[in-house]
Design a protein around this motif. Structure first.
Motif, PDB file in Angstrom:
ATOM      1  N   LEU A  44     -40.731  52.903 -50.448  1.00  0.00           N
ATOM      2  CA  LEU A  44     -40.000  53.492 -51.268  1.00  0.00           C
ATOM      3  C   LEU A  44     -40.336  55.188 -51.360  1.00  0.00           C
ATOM      4  O   LEU A  44     -39.491  56.031 -51.297  1.00  0.00           O
ATOM      5  CB  LEU A  44     -39.822  53.066 -52.451  1.00  0.00           C
ATOM      6  CG  LEU A  44     -38.983  51.525 -52.639  1.00  0.00           C
ATOM      7  CD1 LEU A  44     -39.070  51.046 -53.900  1.00  0.00           C
ATOM      8  CD2 LEU A  44     -37.645  51.689 -51.934  1.00  0.00           C
ATOM      9  N   ALA A  45     -41.741  55.203 -51.537  1.00  0.00           N
ATOM     10  CA  ALA A  45     -42.198  56.576 -51.792  1.00  0.00           C
ATOM     11  C   ALA A  45     -42.002  57.414 -50.355  1.00  0.00           C
ATOM     12  O   ALA A  45     -41.449  58.470 -50.783  1.00  0.00           O
ATOM     13  CB  ALA A  45     -43.561  56.504 -52.359  1.00  0.00           C
ATOM     14  N   GLU A  46     -42.171  56.823 -49.400  1.00  0.00           N
ATOM     15  CA  GLU A  46     -42.002  57.578 -47.965  1.00  0.00           C
ATOM     16  C   GLU A  46     -40.459  58.034 -47.962  1.00  0.00           C
ATOM     17  O   GLU A  46     -40.355  59.197 -47.413  1.00  0.00           O
ATOM     18  CB  GLU A  46     -42.511  56.694 -46.904  1.00  0.00           C
ATOM     19  CG  GLU A  46     -43.999  56.767 -47.066  1.00  0.00           C
ATOM     20  CD  GLU A  46     -44.651  55.585 -45.606  1.00  0.00           C
ATOM     21  OE1 GLU A  46     -44.935  56.302 -44.813  1.00  0.00           O
ATOM     22  OE2 GLU A  46     -44.476  54.564 -45.673  1.00  0.00           O
ATOM     23  N   PHE A  61     -42.438  52.812 -41.950  1.00  0.00           N
ATOM     24  CA  PHE A  61     -41.483  53.706 -42.164  1.00  0.00           C
ATOM     25  C   PHE A  61     -41.196  54.732 -40.880  1.00  0.00           C
ATOM     26  O   PHE A  61     -39.851  54.948 -40.393  1.00  0.00           O
ATOM     27  CB  PHE A  61     -41.824  54.802 -43.336  1.00  0.00           C
ATOM     28  CG  PHE A  61     -40.798  55.827 -43.541  1.00  0.00           C
ATOM     29  CD1 PHE A  61     -39.805  55.917 -43.956  1.00  0.00           C
ATOM     30  CD2 PHE A  61     -41.435  57.231 -43.200  1.00  0.00           C
ATOM     31  CE1 PHE A  61     -39.058  57.035 -44.107  1.00  0.00           C
ATOM     32  CE2 PHE A  61     -40.495  58.511 -43.147  1.00  0.00           C
ATOM     33  CZ  PHE A  61     -39.364  58.221 -43.623  1.00  0.00           C
ATOM     34  N   GLY A  62     -42.367  55.122 -40.394  1.00  0.00           N
ATOM     35  CA  GLY A  62     -42.468  56.012 -39.063  1.00  0.00           C
ATOM     36  C   GLY A  62     -41.598  55.290 -37.699  1.00  0.00           C
ATOM     37  O   GLY A  62     -40.670  55.841 -37.192  1.00  0.00           O
ATOM     38  N   HIS A  90     -34.387  54.001 -35.282  1.00  0.00           N
ATOM     39  CA  HIS A  90     -32.984  54.474 -35.618  1.00  0.00           C
ATOM     40  C   HIS A  90     -32.591  55.555 -34.990  1.00  0.00           C
ATOM     41  O   HIS A  90     -31.420  55.814 -34.273  1.00  0.00           O
ATOM     42  CB  HIS A  90     -32.815  54.908 -37.100  1.00  0.00           C
ATOM     43  CG  HIS A  90     -31.609  55.225 -37.433  1.00  0.00           C
ATOM     44  ND1 HIS A  90     -30.974  56.456 -37.326  1.00  0.00           N
ATOM     45  CD2 HIS A  90     -30.427  54.575 -37.839  1.00  0.00           C
ATOM     46  CE1 HIS A  90     -29.988  56.539 -38.189  1.00  0.00           C
ATOM     47  NE2 HIS A  90     -29.561  55.531 -38.320  1.00  0.00           N
ATOM     48  N   GLN A  91     -33.311  56.585 -34.730  1.00  0.00           N
ATOM     49  CA  GLN A  91     -32.991  57.999 -33.843  1.00  0.00           C
ATOM     50  C   GLN A  91     -32.850  57.421 -32.466  1.00  0.00           C
ATOM     51  O   GLN A  91     -31.872  58.119 -31.644  1.00  0.00           O
ATOM     52  CB  GLN A  91     -34.174  58.797 -33.823  1.00  0.00           C
ATOM     53  CG  GLN A  91     -34.125  59.406 -35.192  1.00  0.00           C
ATOM     54  CD  GLN A  91     -35.638  60.362 -35.321  1.00  0.00           C
ATOM     55  OE1 GLN A  91     -36.520  60.147 -34.547  1.00  0.00           O
ATOM     56  NE2 GLN A  91     -35.812  61.031 -36.390  1.00  0.00           N
ATOM     57  N   GLU A  92     -33.526  56.649 -31.984  1.00  0.00           N
ATOM     58  CA  GLU A  92     -32.989  56.251 -30.286  1.00  0.00           C
ATOM     59  C   GLU A  92     -32.161  55.195 -30.391  1.00  0.00           C
ATOM     60  O   GLU A  92     -31.715  54.978 -28.927  1.00  0.00           O
ATOM     61  CB  GLU A  92     -34.688  55.397 -30.173  1.00  0.00           C
ATOM     62  CG  GLU A  92     -35.815  56.352 -29.897  1.00  0.00           C
ATOM     63  CD  GLU A  92     -36.982  55.685 -29.514  1.00  0.00           C
ATOM     64  OE1 GLU A  92     -36.933  54.365 -29.176  1.00  0.00           O
ATOM     65  OE2 GLU A  92     -38.234  56.311 -29.315  1.00  0.00           O
TER      66      GLU A  92
END
Length: 223
Positions: free
Chosen positions: A104-106, A213-214, A220-222
């Motif tokens: 959540l923080a990220e 997260f990363g 998602h981008q791909e």
């Protein structure tokens, strides 16, 4: 290609905290009172399903689906919820699942919006107890929607209230019905749990402490 990412929308039960055990115990107690014992395996079918739909599944299991009027069914569902509310009264921030606070923080640090999509009618109370309510931009619960999961309404409503495109959202779920809801809303689906059960998800992690997260953003981008 998905649109540039704008928001993360989380399920509550089994993702942010594990109230599934409390749901199981509350349904089990009601089932026993009705003479309908059921297993933890059957209880898996109730995950992510609304209270009334869960009751219908239990009554059908015991071949008692025609034994009660609608008013009586509402009373049974209320009885289950009263027991559930007693069980969750002692929830604290210590009950937040591993890795979730960090994730959540990220998400917030990266500037993405945060939404909660839970079919629980107690979502606000649970989030207050976890001291996470203020972290979320939007909370959509059973009172906000007409159709529960696997219908996409709850995730589409969250996206609308966040003022983002559904295609620009990532949904995180632990139930097959929830993953169906996310996918039918046109979102990228992250599952937490069994890869077999959550086969329709775009990305699956065995547990919340493994959520990356990363990697999620990259996938998602791909997409």
């Amino acid at each position: 290609m998905s649109k540039p990412l704008q928001a993360f929308i989380f399920d509550l039960d089994g993702v942010i905290t594990d109230t599934a055990e409390y749901h199981y115990l509350a349904w089990k107690k009601l089932g026993e009172e009705l003479g309908i014992p059921f297993t933890r395996e059957f209880n898996e079918e109730l995950k992510g399903v609304s209270r009334m739909d869960s009751l219908e599944k239990i009554l059908t299991l015991g071949n008692r689906q025609n034994d009660f009027s609608q008013d009586e069914k509402e009373a049974l569902a209320t009885k289950k919820n009263e027991h559930y509310v007693q069980l969750i009264a002692n929830i604290t921030p210590k009950d937040i699942l591993p890795g979730i606070k960090e994730l959540l923080a990220e998400v917030k640090a990266a500037g993405y919006k945060l939404g909660l999509a839970s079919v629980s009618k107690n979502a606000f109370a649970v989030m207050e107890s976890l001291e996470l309510k203020s972290e979320f931009d939007v909370i959509v619960d059973a009172a906000t929607i007409v159709r529960g999961k696997p219908d996409p309404e709850i995730f589409l409503t969250a996206a609308k209230l966040l003022n983002v495109d559904a295609n620009a959202c990532i949904g995180i779920e632990d139930a097959a019905a929830g993953v169906d809801s996310i996918k039918d809303a046109g979102m990228f689906a992250v599952g937490v749990g069994s890869a077999e059960t959550l086969a329709k998800a775009d990305l699956v992690y065995p547990s919340t402490d493994k959520l990356s997260f990363g990697e999620i953003v990259k996938m998602h981008q791909e997409k």
